[in-house]
Every structure is written in C-alpha cells, then in structure tokens.
Design an enzyme around this catalytic site. Structure first.
Site, PDB file in Angstrom:
ATOM      1  N   ASP A 107      -3.283  44.512  -1.670  1.00 39.54           N
ATOM      2  CA  ASP A 107      -4.799  44.263  -2.724  1.00 39.54           C
ATOM      3  C   ASP A 107      -5.371  45.287  -2.148  1.00 39.54           C
ATOM      4  OD1 ASP A 107      -5.707  41.858  -3.940  1.00 39.54           O
ATOM      5  OD2 ASP A 107      -5.333  40.842  -3.062  1.00 39.54           O
TER       6      ASP A 107
ATOM      7  N   ASP B 295       0.034  39.859   1.640  1.00 35.82           N
ATOM      8  CA  ASP B 295      -1.542  40.173   0.672  1.00 35.82           C
ATOM      9  C   ASP B 295      -2.662  40.609   2.061  1.00 35.82           C
ATOM     10  OD1 ASP B 295      -3.525  39.087  -1.543  1.00 35.82           O
ATOM     11  OD2 ASP B 295      -4.384  36.966   0.152  1.00 35.82           O
TER      12      ASP B 295
ATOM     13  N   GLU C  53      -2.988  40.156 -10.750  1.00 37.97           N
ATOM     14  CA  GLU C  53      -3.657  39.031 -10.461  1.00 37.97           C
ATOM     15  C   GLU C  53      -4.235  38.449 -10.867  1.00 37.97           C
ATOM     16  OE1 GLU C  53      -3.822  36.982  -5.804  1.00 37.97           O
ATOM     17  OE2 GLU C  53      -5.373  38.638  -6.351  1.00 37.97           O
TER      18      GLU C  53
ATOM     19  N   HIS D 184      -5.756  33.460 -11.183  1.00 34.85           N
ATOM     20  CA  HIS D 184      -5.988  33.566  -9.543  1.00 34.85           C
ATOM     21  C   HIS D 184      -7.041  32.104  -9.115  1.00 34.85           C
ATOM     22  CE1 HIS D 184      -8.821  35.460  -6.728  1.00 34.85           C
ATOM     23  NE2 HIS D 184      -7.243  35.787  -6.204  1.00 34.85           N
TER      24      HIS D 184
ATOM     25  N   HIS E  52      -1.382  30.746  -6.525  1.00 34.37           N
ATOM     26  CA  HIS E  52      -2.488  30.783  -6.740  1.00 34.37           C
ATOM     27  C   HIS E  52      -2.847  29.806  -8.200  1.00 34.37           C
ATOM     28  CE1 HIS E  52      -5.458  32.910  -5.311  1.00 34.37           C
ATOM     29  NE2 HIS E  52      -4.368  34.511  -4.893  1.00 34.37           N
TER      30      HIS E  52
ATOM     31  N   HIS F  98       3.071  41.827  -2.568  1.00 34.27           N
ATOM     32  CA  HIS F  98       1.077  42.088  -3.130  1.00 34.27           C
ATOM     33  C   HIS F  98       0.043  42.121  -1.951  1.00 34.27           C
ATOM     34  CE1 HIS F  98      -1.994  39.473  -4.811  1.00 34.27           C
ATOM     35  NE2 HIS F  98      -2.924  39.528  -4.275  1.00 34.27           N
TER      36      HIS F  98
ATOM     37  N   HIS G 140       2.637  35.829  -3.647  1.00 31.20           N
ATOM     38  CA  HIS G 140       2.249  35.107  -1.995  1.00 31.20           C
ATOM     39  C   HIS G 140       1.677  34.230  -1.558  1.00 31.20           C
ATOM     40  CE1 HIS G 140      -0.739  36.577  -4.602  1.00 31.20           C
ATOM     41  NE2 HIS G 140      -2.114  36.276  -3.906  1.00 31.20           N
TER      42      HIS G 140
END
Length: 392
Positions: free
Chosen positions: A22, A320, A123, A150, A191, A20, A212
């Site tokens: 971003d 992350d 996500e 999420h 999540h 993961h 993650h």
C-alpha cells in the site's frame, strides 16, 4: 551456510513476487504524493515500510502496488486514478530500479534485467462504480487485479467484514468476474465474504488469487480463507498469498485489534488510519495495553497449513506493507522476506517448493489468466451489462 544465507541465495535466483503493498496510499496520506518528500531511493524507515534499498535487501523481484482507495470516499474513481498516477510516477522516477509490468513475460524480463517488476492491483469494487466500462479503463491503465470488495460491501458483492447484502455475488457481480476473465484481469478474493469466494470460484474460468490473506483454520478471522475454499484452488489453478498482518495471523492479536479499533474510532479516527496523528493514538493505546506480537513462525504456521490443504503450487506471499500499523517481529518491513524463507528452510521446505512460493506460482497464474483472456476474447466482445439490468 546458515539458513538465512541460503534464503538470500535462493531469492537472488527466485525473488519474491509480493501480492499487495500500500505504498501509494501511504504517500497520499503522508505527503499528498510529493515524491521529493518521501524519496524511496533512500531509507524511509521512520515513515514507511517500503523503500528501494529495503526492497533490494528483502529480495523482492516483483510487486503488485495497490491502488487502493477507501470505500467511503465520495469520488472513488478519480481517487483510484490518482493512485495509478502515483505508481506511474514512481516507475518513471526510479526507472533504473522499477520496471513497468503488465504481463507474466514482463515479470520475467524484469527478473532478467535485475529490476523490480511493478504491477498494479485495485483494492475494492467501489473503484469501478458499478461500471464495466470503468473496469476496462482500469485494465487499459495497467491494473491487473481487482479485489472485489474492501471492508464494506459493494452493490454486487459481499465483504468479509460487513453484514451480508446479496449473499455473495449478485448476477452483476458474476458478470464483473466474467468480464475480468475476458480482459485477463485477476479476480482477487482477499477481503470478500466466504460466500463471495465460493460464487467467484463457481463463475471464474481463470485462476483467482488472494492477494493478501491467510488461513482461517489457523486464525479465525473473517478476512482469512476457509479450508473448503483453499481446497478448490488446485482445480481453479489459482493461488493464496499469505499476509503478515498480525490481526489476521495471530488469534490473540485479533482480540487486541478489536479493542484498538474501538479506541481509534472513539478518538475520531478511521480504524485503518496511519497518519502521524493516528499513530500517536495507536502508540498510546499500545503502551497501556501491550499488543500480542506475531513472529515469523506465526506466518510460517499459516503457510504450513495452507500447503497441506491447497498444495505448494497454489501459495504465494502478500505482505500488506504500508497498509497496516503493525507487523510481525522479523517481518518488520520489506527487508524481512529472507527471514520467512529461512524459517521455511528450517521446517524442511525444499528449494524447489520455495521457488514456487516466491516467484513461479505468481508468474504462472498471471500467464494463465492471459491465456484464458485470449480464448474468451475470441468468442465474445465486451459486456455492456449494467447493475440495474441484471440485479433490478
């Protein structure tokens, strides 16, 4: 040879598959996808955790790029498509360094070629807008995992950080999992609420992942994985990819973060915002309230525990980066993975075990999902169920 030198040598043979990152969202927030303004072929230390020189320094061989969009956006599907477009632009622009990847075989081809295999993960179930057709569309565009929620619930699945809604997965939520199995899209349980984790494991016939997440027994945060869920991964065949986010790995940071998030909201910012203006607020709060600092050792403690519970065949890494304001000392950005591997070497992890952690487990899990999909597709076609039909 020092442990760090050994770690770098190991990563040349078995590079990191990170679950993961971003970067696409950071590019959206910072420069509205203007890749000239954030040319990741050059060092972007002042702006990003991620660029190609530091990916190389960190020994990254495959990356799941998150095509995350916020769950409160009114138009999540087109925003997700923009994120996918960003990843495609990155791969096209930096083709000598990044390789498009859809399968486990593509990941291995990237390793042979010396390019970073680039996959995508969406996500949050809000990105499919309660539509299995949209789910299939994302798969056809290259998305290879979907995180079921999420931070907020969706109509058919409960999030770890929201109030219980449907008690885990609704019947439509289970149908989403079944359709993902049919496609070969990995079910990502980061999540989601623990109830959702358990329902997904009850439903999925393919390995699941946590792209993650860390251990709840080591750090009691709802984003982390309870031991009873970790214990089920060997039967399922899936994997948990430990994250580095301090507020998920260090208990003192959990408490500090709650106060920092309240401060962000009091100043009119979303608590996850990482824009320059938002970061000024973060920094001012931190100056007045020094934050507890996680370290490489903090993350290694999670991996030691998760290995005891789930076994070495079911662990991976999901940093992350560019999705968090703060990182542990020694894992400041994507160049830091060798420091974690060196710490684990010092703790007695074998090179064979570390090869599984960094590369082999993630490739196996995606390949296993592909095998399941071939079998399921031989039995049934696409589902056209709706949330209204199944959940009323």
């Amino acid at each position: 040879m020092s442990s760090l030198e050994e770690a770098r040598a190991l990563l040349r043979e078995f590079p990191v598959v990170d679950g993961h990152n971003d970067l696409p969202w950071a590019l959206r927030e910072q420069v509205r996808y203007d890749l000239d303004a954030r040319d990741i072929a050059t060092a972007q230390n002042a702006h990003l955790h991620t660029d190609i020189p530091r990916l190389r320094e960190g020994g990254v061989g495959a990356q799941y790029w998150s095509v995350y969009v916020r769950s409160d956006l009114p138009d999540a599907v087109p925003a997700t498509l923009e994120q996918i477009d960003c990843v495609r632009q990155l791969i096209a622009r930096y083709g000598n360094e990044l390789r498009p990847a859809l399968t486990a075989a593509d990941m291995e081809a990237g390793r042979r070629e010396g390019r970073i295999a680039s996959l995508m993960g969406a996500e949050g179930g809000h990105s499919i807008a309660n539509s299995l057709g949209t789910l299939r569309g994302l798969y056809e565009l290259g998305v290879r995992y979907l995180t079921l929620t999420h931070n907020d619930n969706v109509a058919w699945a409960d999030s770890a950080t929201d109030e219980p809604g449907v008690g885990g997965l609704s019947e439509f939520g289970r149908e989403v999992v079944r359709e993902m199995n049919r496609l070969g899209m990995l079910v990502d349980l980061s999540h989601v609420a623990a109830t959702t984790m358990r329902h997904a494991l009850d439903t999925s016939v393919a390995p699941v992942i946590f792209s993650h997440s860390s251990s709840r027994a080591v750090c009691d945060h709802p984003r982390n994985i309870p031991d009873d869920v970790l214990e089920r991964l060997p039967v399922n065949g899936g994997m948990a990819m430990v994250t580095f986010v301090p507020k998920f790995v260090l208990q003192a940071a959990v408490d500090w973060t709650a106060a920092a998030d309240d401060n962000m909201r009091a100043h009119g910012f979303h608590h996850l915002a990482t824009t320059p203006e938002a970061m000024k607020i973060h920094r001012a709060f931190e100056e007045a309230n020094p934050r507890p600092v996680a370290t490489v050792s903090t993350v290694a403690d999670h991996l030691d525990h998760m290995r005891e519970v789930a076994g070495i065949d079911h662990l991976g890494i999901g940093g992350d980066y560019d999705g968090t304001a703060f990182t542990p000392d020694g894992l400041n950005d994507v160049s830091g993975y060798p420091n974690l591997i060196a710490e684990l070497l010092d703790r007695g992890w074998s090179k064979g075990d570390l090869a599984k952690l960094t590369w082999e487990n993630a490739v196996r899990v995606l390949g296993a999902a592909e095998d399941v999909a071939r079998e399921v597709r031989g039995r049934r076609g696409p589902s056209h169920a709706t949330v209204e039909e199944l959940d009323g």
